[in-house]
Scaffold this motif. Structure first.
Motif, mmCIF file in Angstrom:
data_model
loop_
_atom_site.group_PDB
_atom_site.id
_atom_site.type_symbol
_atom_site.label_atom_id
_atom_site.label_comp_id
_atom_site.label_asym_id
_atom_site.label_seq_id
_atom_site.Cartn_x
_atom_site.Cartn_y
_atom_site.Cartn_z
ATOM 1 N N GLN A 272 36.973 -4.865 55.238
ATOM 2 C CA GLN A 272 36.207 -3.758 55.804
ATOM 3 C C GLN A 272 34.895 -3.554 55.051
ATOM 4 O O GLN A 272 33.859 -3.260 55.658
ATOM 5 C CB GLN A 272 37.047 -2.487 55.779
ATOM 6 N N GLN A 273 34.936 -3.731 53.729
ATOM 7 C CA GLN A 273 33.717 -3.584 52.941
ATOM 8 C C GLN A 273 32.692 -4.665 53.292
ATOM 9 O O GLN A 273 31.511 -4.368 53.514
ATOM 10 C CB GLN A 273 34.054 -3.657 51.446
ATOM 11 N N VAL A 274 33.134 -5.917 53.356
ATOM 12 C CA VAL A 274 32.223 -7.028 53.641
ATOM 13 C C VAL A 274 31.677 -6.929 55.068
ATOM 14 O O VAL A 274 30.491 -7.163 55.315
ATOM 15 C CB VAL A 274 32.934 -8.380 53.421
ATOM 16 N N ALA A 275 32.522 -6.552 56.027
ATOM 17 C CA ALA A 275 32.077 -6.411 57.414
ATOM 18 C C ALA A 275 31.050 -5.292 57.545
ATOM 19 O O ALA A 275 30.115 -5.370 58.353
ATOM 20 C CB ALA A 275 33.269 -6.141 58.329
ATOM 21 N N ASN A 276 31.204 -4.243 56.747
ATOM 22 C CA ASN A 276 30.222 -3.159 56.756
ATOM 23 C C ASN A 276 28.902 -3.614 56.158
ATOM 24 O O ASN A 276 27.824 -3.324 56.686
ATOM 25 C CB ASN A 276 30.773 -1.955 55.991
ATOM 26 N N GLN A 277 28.977 -4.361 55.058
ATOM 27 C CA GLN A 277 27.757 -4.831 54.390
ATOM 28 C C GLN A 277 27.000 -5.856 55.230
ATOM 29 O O GLN A 277 25.776 -5.811 55.316
ATOM 30 C CB GLN A 277 28.118 -5.429 53.027
ATOM 31 N N GLN A 278 27.728 -6.772 55.871
ATOM 32 C CA GLN A 278 27.073 -7.857 56.596
ATOM 33 C C GLN A 278 26.704 -7.494 58.029
ATOM 34 O O GLN A 278 25.657 -7.893 58.530
ATOM 35 C CB GLN A 278 27.970 -9.102 56.593
ATOM 36 N N TYR A 279 27.585 -6.730 58.694
ATOM 37 C CA TYR A 279 27.383 -6.462 60.120
ATOM 38 C C TYR A 279 27.202 -4.986 60.450
ATOM 39 O O TYR A 279 26.950 -4.647 61.610
ATOM 40 C CB TYR A 279 28.569 -7.005 60.932
ATOM 41 N N GLY A 280 27.366 -4.112 59.468
ATOM 42 C CA GLY A 280 27.256 -2.687 59.747
ATOM 43 C C GLY A 280 28.459 -2.116 60.473
ATOM 44 O O GLY A 280 28.393 -1.027 61.031
#
Length: 684
Positions: A272-280
């Motif tokens: 969830q953290q990486v998806a937020n950072q990369q894709y918002g």
């Protein structure tokens, strides 16, 4: 005949297909010795206060704290029809065993146990515990069903969590609402989560930028920076001019061989953290997308995992998983023939209910995936493929340089094995101790930066670090804080609203810090492991509930309702309060005894004016709602409007279809969420 209870209709249909129970009926499938039915998330919830005692329906301090001797469950009105289906099946004489096939986690266990307990099911219960929805995993799971008693500690922990949230959440929220005459919701997880965002804002507000100056020089080894910083620009420039006249001497060389292993698979929180950072993506968006990849596409393993390790029994499946990714990645297909994951990935002791997120053996066709699904699948798949690549290896040389009495440092890196990082091999220039260098020093100005605002990725990290919530609940908590109007998102940044700041001043200090919740979560995990009992935990919770309610009663903190307007209620004269809804902003009377409400802004309808044929707006008057044309001023009573008023246009049809299709498989909600929703609705 065996009765299988899944959590959702879609999962039930898949189980029935694999089990060859192909006779379809209303609410279940039957055949081949199985009856497969399902819940719709929760079919039952904890009773509301007024269902225990009539006087608890009244919102006063006289009824607080509300602590029933035993917390009981009751059917949800929205899903009574499906509960009746399950009940009729459970009462059949040919049913010899029940199989719990809900999600393999704490909340899934509660969903099923509530149903079987409510129906007083007296046949043996077994548990299906699987980490992927592939046909092979389902068949293997049914071939190795476990007694439900093996999961009794998990059941007790789930009950304890639901009951603790009911006692604390309902009592404190009701106490705050009664004292301050506003719908205020506080909880053991959501309040400290909100406090994290507020604390970060406080750091930003207190920050004072400072300018400083640094000296650097270009060398054959790269840019070297002076260890010292200057607050005065003139002083920095004088030092730069002095050093530029002197030679640099290599006084020390420190060599280090660096080896970086491929990262472990994702757990839900990190994904969830990486998806937020990369894709918002919001945490909720990531979880919903992941759930589709798990249930519908069967391409990934169980989503709500808190582990990043794999169990040793998965070693034999690695080649098949890589081969199944052939259409997604040529590298995966090549690695399937010769690749092996390193031993550090396999650690049974560090795997709880489920192992890390990895692809399944199901063949993937990227063209079938929706854009969001492909992005999430790519993150999981590429992390998995990296496991089978070599470690990154490099030689790092740290040089210490002297210029006069000043010391500088510079590093060089020679990449020996790019490994999973897929960078170029490189060889950096090496210099011996005593080597002489020259170069012109330059002055660069810098300014200290304020702390960054929290976003959903960094907030998830703090929640995980402090043990707030679980991977399965954190997305909902962040989502609820925003929908409650306590927190808002601007771009990717999270901010506390005026109402949120006011709430944090009113709430008990114990609920603002994460310490209490972290202790409770540790106790819940201890219940799961059989190290303590639900009875002991609930004793502490009841004591805490009494203390928290008393603190609200005795509080002298004043509350200025940020949503209170100067508009007066036409029925009782009290001030109207603004409340955001999906249909627009409503004005609600602040008097708890008055139920007047209307929309703040006119709502455009599809009803057209009889005079000019423009669309009319809906307004509220003393005699109820009526139509008004903003073009010519014509008004019409609702009751007099005929024809198009009763029709539903194409857009409205699509909206209703979407609404009711969602109702067929509602989002999983905890008993507290349902109880609080009903409680807050009572106050609207």
């Amino acid at each position: 005949m065996q009765l299988v209870l899944a959590e959702k209709p879609s999962v039930g249909a898949e189980l029935a297909r694999v089990l060859k129970a192909d006779q379809k009926h209303a609410g279940y499938f039957e055949g081949n010795g199985y009856i497969v039915t399902w819940s719709l998330g929760h079919l039952l919830t904890l009773k509301m206060p007024e269902q225990y005692h009539k006087e608890w329906a009244e919102w006063t301090f006289n009824t607080l704290p509300m602590i029933p001797e035993t917390l009981e469950i009751t059917p949800l009105k929205e899903t009574r029809k499906q509960l009746a289906v399950v009940k009729s099946l459970a009462k059949r004489q040919d049913i010899k065993v029940g199989i719990i096939a809900t999600d393999a986690g704490r909340e899934g266990e509660l969903v099923a146990r509530y149903i079987f307990d409510y129906l007083k099911f007296n046949q043996p219960l077994k548990r299906l515990w699987i980490s992927s929805q592939t046909d092979a995993a389902i068949k293997d799971g049914f071939a190795h069903l476990r007694p439900a008693t093996d999961f009794e500690n998990l059941h007790q922990a789930a009950l304890a969590r639901a009951e603790a949230d009911w006692l604390v959440g309902l009592n404190v929220s009701r106490a705050l609402t009664v004292k301050y005459h506003d719908s205020l919701s506080a909880g053991r997880v959501q309040t400290p989560t909100l406090a994290f965002v507020a604390a970060q804002e406080a750091k930003i507000n207190q920050f004072k930028p400072q300018t400083y100056y640094q000296l650097s020089v270009k060398t054959p080894l790269g840019n070297a920076s002076l260890d010292r910083q200057f607050s005065d620009q003139h002083q920095a420039q004088v030092e730069a001019d002095t050093l530029s006249k002197q030679q640099l001497t290599v006084t020390a060389v420190k060599a280090k061989h660096e080896t970086v292993q491929p990262p472990l698979p994702f757990d839900l929180n990190e994904l969830q953290q990486v998806a937020n950072q990369q894709y918002g993506f919001s945490p909720k968006q990531t979880l919903n997308t992941l759930q589709r990849l798990y249930e519908r596409e069967k391409l990934v393993t169980y989503p709500r995992t808190d582990s990043r390790y794999l169990t040793t029994d998965l070693k034999a499946t690695m080649g098949a998983r890589l081969a199944a990714m052939g259409r997604f990645s040529k590298t995966a297909a090549q690695l399937a023939k010769r690749g092996t994951a390193p031993d550090y990935v396999y650690n049974d002791a560090k795997v709880g209910d489920h192992y890390g997120l990895i692809p399944t053996e199901e063949m993937v066709d990227p063209s079938r995936l929706e854009p969001d699904e492909l992005k999430i699948y790519r993150l999981i798949a590429m992390r998995f493929i990296d496991l089978f690549k070599p470690a990154y290896r490099a030689d790092v040389l740290t040089y210490t340089l002297k210029a006069g009495d000043q010391t500088l440092t510079v590093k060089t890196t020679s990449v020996i094995e790019p490994g999973f990082k897929d960078v170029e091999k490189s060889t950096a220039e090496a210099l011996p101790v005593g080597a002489k260098l020259s170069g012109k020093f330059i002055v660069k100005s810098h300014q200290t930066n304020p702390p960054a605002r929290l976003n959903e990725a960094t907030l998830l990290g703090k929640m995980d670090h402090f043990g707030l919530g679980t991977p399965a609940t954190r997305a909902d908590i962040i989502d609820k804080l925003q929908s409650a109007g306590s927190m808002e998102k601007r771009g990717r940044e999270l901010l506390v609203t005026t109402k949120g700041h006011a709430l944090l001043k009113l709430v008990n200090p114990d609920l603002v810090t994460p310490d209490l919740t972290a202790r409770w979560e540790a106790q819940l995990q201890a219940i799961e492991k059989g190290q303590t009992t639900r009875k002991a935990f609930m004793g502490d919770i009841k004591d805490a509930t009494k203390r928290l309610v008393l603190e609200v009663k005795q509080s002298t903190v004043k509350y200025d309702d940020p949503n209170l307007t100067m508009k007066k209620c036409p029925e009782c004269g009290s001030r109207l309060r603004e409340k955001a809804t999906k249909m627009g902003v409503k004005l609600i009377c602040s008097n708890p005894e008055c139920h007047y409400s209307r929309f703040r802004d006119p709502k455009l309808s599809n009803h057209r004016c009889a005079n000019c044929h423009k669309k009319m707006v809906i307004l509220t008057g003393n005699n109820g709602d009526y139509f008004k044309c903003q073009n010519c001023g014509n008004t019409e009573q609702m009751s007099a409007a005929k024809g198009k008023k009763g029709r539903v246009n194409k857009r409205e049809t699509q909206r209703l279809m979407k609404q009711y299709s969602k109702q067929a498989e509602p989002e999983e909600e905890s008993p507290l969420a349902l109880a609080l929703k009903a409680a807050m609705k009572h106050q609207d």
